[in-house]
Design an enzyme around this catalytic site. Sequence first.
Site, short mmCIF file in Angstrom:
data_model
loop_
_atom_site.label_atom_id
_atom_site.label_comp_id
_atom_site.label_asym_id
_atom_site.label_seq_id
_atom_site.Cartn_x
_atom_site.Cartn_y
_atom_site.Cartn_z
N GLU A 150 1.50 32.10 59.12
CA GLU A 150 1.73 32.01 60.39
C GLU A 150 3.02 31.40 60.41
O GLU A 150 3.36 30.50 61.53
CB GLU A 150 0.62 31.35 61.36
CG GLU A 150 -0.71 31.77 61.34
CD GLU A 150 -0.56 33.17 62.15
OE1 GLU A 150 0.26 33.54 62.77
OE2 GLU A 150 -1.79 33.88 61.91
N LEU A 151 3.90 31.32 59.60
CA LEU A 151 5.08 30.44 59.38
C LEU A 151 4.75 29.01 59.58
O LEU A 151 5.80 28.25 60.23
CB LEU A 151 6.34 30.74 60.34
CG LEU A 151 6.72 32.34 60.17
CD1 LEU A 151 7.81 32.51 60.97
CD2 LEU A 151 6.72 32.80 58.67
#
Lengths: 417, 432
Positions: A150-151
């Site tokens: 999810e970065l």
Amino acid sequence: MVSLCFYFQVHQPYRIRKYSVFDIGNKKDYFEDRSGTKLDNKWIVDKVAGKCYLPTNAVLLELLKKHPEFKISFSLSGVFLEQLEEFAPDVLKSFQDLVETGQVEILSETYYHSLSFLYDKEEFRAQVELHRDLVKRLFGAQPTVFRNTELIYNNELAGEIEAMGYKGVIAEGADHLLGWRSPNFLYKPVGTERIKVLLKNYKLSDDVAFRFSNRGWKDWPLTVPKYVQWLNSINGSGEVINLFMDYETFGEHQWEDTGIFEFLRHLPEEFLKHPDNNFKTPSEVVDAYPTRGEYDAHSFISWADLERDLSAWKGNEIQDAAMDRIYDIGERVKLTGNDKLIHRWRKLQTSDHFYYMCTKWFSDGDVHKYFNPYESPYEAFIAYMNVLQDLEMEVNDILKERGFVKDGILVEPRINL
Amino acid sequence: MERFKSKRVHIILEKDGMKVLMLGWEFPPYFAGGAGIVCYELTKEMVKMDDVDMTYVMPFGPEEVLEQHLRVLIANNFKGKKIKFKRIPSLLGAYTSQKEYSQTKRLIDQKRAKMGIDNTTSLYGENLLEEVYNFAERVNTIVDDESFDVVHAHDWTTFPAAIRASEEMKKPLIVHMHITEFDKSGGNGADPHIYSIEKEGMEKADKIIAISEKVKDGLVKNYGIDPAKIEIVYHAKIDLGPDKNLDFPKFKDKNKVILYAGRMTLQKGPDYFIEAAKKVTNFYKNVIFIMAGSGDQMNAMIERTAQLGISDKFLFHGFYTRDEANQFFNLADVFVMPSVSEPFGLVPFEAMGKNTPTIISKQSGASEILSNVLKVDFWDTDRMADQIVSVLRHKELSGTMKKEGKSEVEKLTWDKPARRCVDIYKDLIGKK
């Protein structure tokens, strides 16, 4: 000169079936809902394959063959690839065909699409290693650029990734960190030596990923010439445009009838009309451009929601209780030396399980925009905790048998593992 | 009729506004079900809106209750508000059946006889239907003298009155469906006369308000009503008021408490609660199940717990007051509403307002709007037990449900449904 850099995230979790208290101690089929509904993992892979993976891969293969200059990259989670091997080998083959063109780069991530970096660094490194092994086996690839689940990113993560030998890392181009600066350059993460960070241009990415079919948007309908004009306007004021998005954008989030496939089909040709434009993969970007400043992510950021923080996965009581417990039992799980058991434990670390327990949108009564295969965050929690209870009982039984646990307390193993 | 006429001097004519004639059969504290509370909460908010001038007409209850009822109505809640009450002698009650009506009437007649009152001049009709038409007759005398802009009627007992008033004045009619005869009888043995009154009321109405999607579906399916004519207006929160007595009984120290609160009738699913309870005892030894509420299934339920060998874990309370409800919700670790069929169901709002984690059946109208609860099919007692055990086992789950549940119901205020009703009035008045 401006480079367009595509990275598509491809991931599906192993969703937990409605596992009840009555199943604890009796059933090990945590992930085997076969009801043909949204908790049925095979059903979902089949559905998304039909709407997105297969048709989009076909369009991309055609484009890669037609334009040798066209480049893209994928990050495919280990749990996704494992499901393809199990449920949809033809889809796996279609990804392999793309990689075989030599114009497609595979990025590195945690095998289990987990939040392990937040809880257990050793576990994190182990999962990155497992993912490397998998993409080596399936694609013959050796990634040099890393993207976390999810970065999720901070300075410390960049440092860790640099120490693991990567030359690039991917992050959200968060306004509050960039200030007046542009995401269209490479930056040096604070506290690192050589590694470069690629920042997502969220405006241009979201134009495609979220707004493409929104009839209330002032720029609807988004045509290829219009979009390429926006991209061209960056020429001279930036070096790389990072378009990072979920792969399901194509066909699943934006349905075929929105024209998303036609948009994709004509984008490279239109973009390449400008002589200064080109396509690069993340590692090529890192090789081509210097850093133009520092990116200082003191606190964690992510690519989720408006908040760009971790509040989708942790922060409410049930999420934290579940997360603490899964990592608490880690030491004991590994001590069993039982690979299947460890694998099952790790599948429970996938971030989606905690996302389903999020109550922050739920309380506003806006249930519709809340994507959740469970009826409520509470149902997600119940199934998760029941499964965890079963797993923990199994672990304790094994450890007791081996003399690692006495009176419920873990004792030092006397044999060398 | 003399008595009735004399009361009319209390009517105060107010400044011009939208004049609403609302017809109901009950009003707190004299009520048998939730509809009276709903009328109270709705009208309280509606009269706050600038252009609403509300006249609420309801039948008398038995005289003893009536006195108390009147005192509370006028003295406390509506002082200085633009709402006027008209009372018409009647024996109508919310859940009155023909049989119950006759019994009540007999009791009152006996009482009057004892007091030396001549029963030959009784104001009450011989049966419920007759009473319904008597009510219509009396309401008609009101609209003879005074005109209204719109008629809003709650459930079938007021429909003949509402239809007549609306036709007499040539003003729009809104019928508000809280429950239908079809729901009450479970589809079997619905009284054909009542059914036809309901159907006529809905057909003649300009708009129908249903209290849930579930009720709306029933109107379309069982009464052949055009869905385009039906609007759903959900209820809002019911506040039980401050806690008066929070002394917990001794068993609370060592036991988890699981609560059932509602009438003890098959429609409310007490038997499914008991089946789930049996399954919970496989996981928890120290639990107490409280079943509060009276009804025709009480004895059968007591017997069932004995059959299952869990009667030592059950407390049957019978009828309970609002103060007792407060105590129960505070005492309970989890509240369950296992209704087989529930047009709406206000009790979960009360429970959540008291920070009690709540489980409700998917067969309730309330489940259409509540989010921070656990939902279960009433027949799925495995799942119900799973949910109960999970709430008891994980303090984080009960903690989050308490917090989020409370904040969810806090936001569900009556001004929203009241505004919806007023908007419906305006829309219809503009059209007619």
